[in-house]
Motif scaffolding. Structure first.
Motif, PDB file in Angstrom:
ATOM      1  N   ASP A  85      -3.051   4.891  -1.942  1.00  0.00           N
ATOM      2  CA  ASP A  85      -4.186   4.252  -1.267  1.00  0.00           C
ATOM      3  C   ASP A  85      -4.730   5.119  -0.126  1.00  0.00           C
ATOM      4  N   LEU A 112      -7.183   1.132   4.740  1.00  0.00           N
ATOM      5  CA  LEU A 112      -6.344   0.241   3.949  1.00  0.00           C
ATOM      6  C   LEU A 112      -6.754  -1.209   4.089  1.00  0.00           C
ATOM      7  N   VAL A 117       3.846  -0.105   5.023  1.00  0.00           N
ATOM      8  CA  VAL A 117       3.383   0.707   3.899  1.00  0.00           C
ATOM      9  C   VAL A 117       4.556   1.425   3.246  1.00  0.00           C
ATOM     10  N   ARG A 142       0.848  -1.204   0.000  1.00  0.00           N
ATOM     11  CA  ARG A 142       0.000   0.000   0.000  1.00  0.00           C
ATOM     12  C   ARG A 142       0.874   1.240   0.000  1.00  0.00           C
TER      13      ARG A 142
END
Length: 635
Positions: free
Chosen positions: A556, A630, A532, A508
């Protein structure tokens, strides 16, 4: 006519403006004004007509009953200010108008200066919120990060924990000062939502009990009738009120003293209207009668040798009073030096719908066994259980519990769970519960009802066979949730939740817009724990350009500070949402900012943001936000 002549003779040549009123039946009428009063009106009308209408109406009302009002009445006529002095004379009411223009203007000028100074102070403190929270975010954030490092030596970890405690205390003082300034300026607002009273109360106890334990005080929680558990309230502000009362009681009670908190929620004639009654009583140093009249005044603290070393701002009670009144409630206090104090509040609440459907569907028809020597608590458990169709066998002593288990085996029916009160007379649970575990098997739920801190006793009781803990005082919502966790539906939900908690967000991409270098470093450090990928911008313009330069659906999530140079976060969000690309309206944007008040949250949402995470950053809050945005799409 004769009376008017008498008035002319008596008051006509008096240099002070005089008006005479005839009164009857609670009403009054002007029948005479002298030459001095006539001269106030260039057009030859009455002095009464020359006054602003509200003042004239008030003067007529006071003339009808001149003894009813003791507060001064000021009348404005032709740019001058007069003090109306009324008295009875020969069955009439006479009003003398004393010119106080110079005095009035002087006082008004000083009042205006005081109001302006107060507004300047309030505005300064309110605007300082962001600047104060920014360095506190660095202190708390860096401390949290250091505590997550496994290689941190124990001695250093101890120092870090003390820094974290001191930082929390500092933030509470800062928040009190800022809250008081916002209350004075009328900018504080409530944010009511549907909440469980059990959740609020237990969160209060998590903070208050350790404070009392640290001073070796006896902390008593007494729960009256709770006729409805789910309410509409501002949970944050209600907790603030209760913690202010409790921290004050604990602070001013010597070591070994007692602090008692009582709460009940009663239903009124309208089933949707509730009344919460709460008091906090202590055996502390108490307060003098002279100070009681000032206890709710901001920055007031009783000056005595006894409290000279006790820290505080003198704002806690003032804030509590203002918040209680903002909720439509009332607060009072009784105190005696050397005996203690008792603060009482009553707050009206609105009932919210109880969501028992899932519990009833999963628990209806279940049979549980309860071991508790306290009859009143056993009756409460039985009443609560009946609401979801659960039947309860109550054993007052361990021999009776064994009897019920044997009878169930002979009758060929099964108990769903075994509940045991931690403080049950005549039984040592740590020895008795392993016997229940051997008889009922490894998968049989054994649940402990306890008042203490579960973390302190968890190791011992889990080794004795306990699977779960339900805190006391007991609420229906906690009882149902505790039992529901062992149903097939509950176990499935727990597995799903556990999977989400352990999920990594690798793959992400997050865009972080933060102008403060240290805060940017802290946020990146925390975010990297989740896996992330992070790209950063130092202002709103850079964030907008970075978003434009990447292909659609590249990011995202966007974490956006509000106060930034070049372009602030609100304007950047509005422009980003207006872009002509498919992801502009869909990408989640979260405000991550020191602008933490209710109106700040509303401004963020109005600008197009999806959520608001306040600074100083709370790692749990931030991780919950990542899970929300997420975790909702497949990895």
């Amino acid at each position: 006519m004769e009376i008017v002549e008498q008035l002319k003779e008596m008051w006509g040549n008096v240099r002070i403006p005089a008006l005479c009123f005839e009164t009857a039946g609670g009403r009054s009428a002007l029948i005479f004004q002298n030459q001095a009063a006539q001269e106030l009106c260039p057009d030859g009308g009455s002095a009464l007509a020359a006054m602003p209408e509200p003042e004239a109406v008030e003067l007529l009302a006071r003339a009808a009953e001149p003894c009813d009002k003791t507060d001064p009445l000021f009348c404005h006529i032709g740019g001058r200010v007069f003090l109306a002095v009324l008295f009875a004379w020969n069955g009439l009411c006479v009003c003398l108008l004393r010119d106080v223009s110079d005095y009035y203007r002087g006082v008004q000028g000083r009042l205006d200066e005081a109001v302006m100074a107060n507004r300047a102070k309030t505005s300064f403190l309110s605007e300082m919120s962001h600047d104060i929270r920014t360095p506190m975010n660095a202190i708390i954030g860096m401390t949290d990060i250091a505590l997550t490092q496994k290689e941190t030596p124990a001695r250093i970890r101890e120092y870090l924990n003390k820094i974290k405690t001191a930082s929390g205390h500092m933030m509470s003082i800062i928040n009190e000062v800022l809250d008081m300034s916002r209350i004075e300026s009328g900018r504080i607002t409530l944010q009511p939502e549907e909440v469980e009273i059990a959740d609020i109360l237990h969160e209060i106890l998590i903070v208050a009990r350790p404070q009392a334990d640290a001073k070796h005080q006896k902390f008593e929680l007494k729960l009256g009738r709770v006729e409805h558990e789910r309410v509409v309230a501002d949970a944050l502000r209600f907790k603030q009120i209760c913690l202010n009362l409790l921290s004050n009681a604990i602070k001013f009670t010597p070591d070994g003293g007692t602090v008692t908190m009582f709460m009940e929620i009663l239903r009124g004639e309208d089933p949707e209207r509730l009344l919460l009654n709460l008091y906090v009583r202590d055996t502390g140093i108490g307060m003098s009668k002279e100070f009681l009249s000032r206890v709710f005044t901001p920055f007031e603290r009783e000056q005595s040798l006894t409290i000279s070393k006790i820290q505080g701002t003198g704002l806690g009670m003032a804030i509590a009073k203002n918040l209680v009144e903002l909720m439509g409630g009332a607060i009072s206090v009784e105190s005696e030096p050397g005996v203690g104090s008792c603060f009482s509040i009553t707050v009206p609440l609105k009932a919210a719908a109880m969501h028992l459907g899932a519990y009833q569907e999963a628990l209806c028809g279940k049979h549980i066994l309860l071991l508790d020597s306290l009859e009143s608590r056993a009756q409460t458990v039985q009443e609560m259980a009946e609401r979801t169709g659960i039947s309860v066998d109550w054993a007052k002593e361990p021999e009776q519990a064994v009897y019920y288990i044997n009878e169930a085996i002979f009758a060929d029916y099964e108990y769903f769970a075994f509940l045991a009160a931690e403080k049950t007379e005549g039984v040592e649970l740590l020895s008795f519960l392993p016997e229940i575990r051997r008889r009922m098997g490894s998968d049989f739920p054994i649940i402990l009802l306890a008042e203490g801190d579960w973390q302190h006793t968890e190791y011992m009781f889990t080794r004795a066979g306990v699977d779960a803990f339900i805190p006391l005082p007991l609420f229906g919502s906690r009882l149902y949730a505790g039992l529901y966790a062992f149903t097939p539906q509950g176990r499935m939900e727990q597995e799903q939740e556990s999977g989400r908690a352990q999920r990594s967000f690798e793959g992400r991409r997050v865009l972080l817009a933060e102008d403060n270098e240290l805060n940017r470093e802290i946020a990146c450090e925390i975010l990297q724990m989740t896996g992330v990928s992070i790209e950063t911008a130092e202002d709103g313009q850079q964030a907008l350009e970075l978003f434009r330069s990447r292909p659609p659906f590249y990011f995202d999530l966007i974490l956006m500070d509000i106060q930034m140079p070049v372009m602030n976060g609100l304007d950047a969000t509005r422009r980003l949402r207006a872009l002509d690309r498919p992801d502009a309206g869909e990408v989640p944007i979260v405000a991550m900012t020191a602008n933490a008040f209710v109106e700040d949250v509303n401004q963020s949402l109005e600008a197009g943001m999806d959520a608001h995470v306040p600074k100083p950053l709370d790692m749990d809050v931030l991780f919950a936000c990542l899970e929300r945005f997420l975790g909702r799409r497949g990895v």
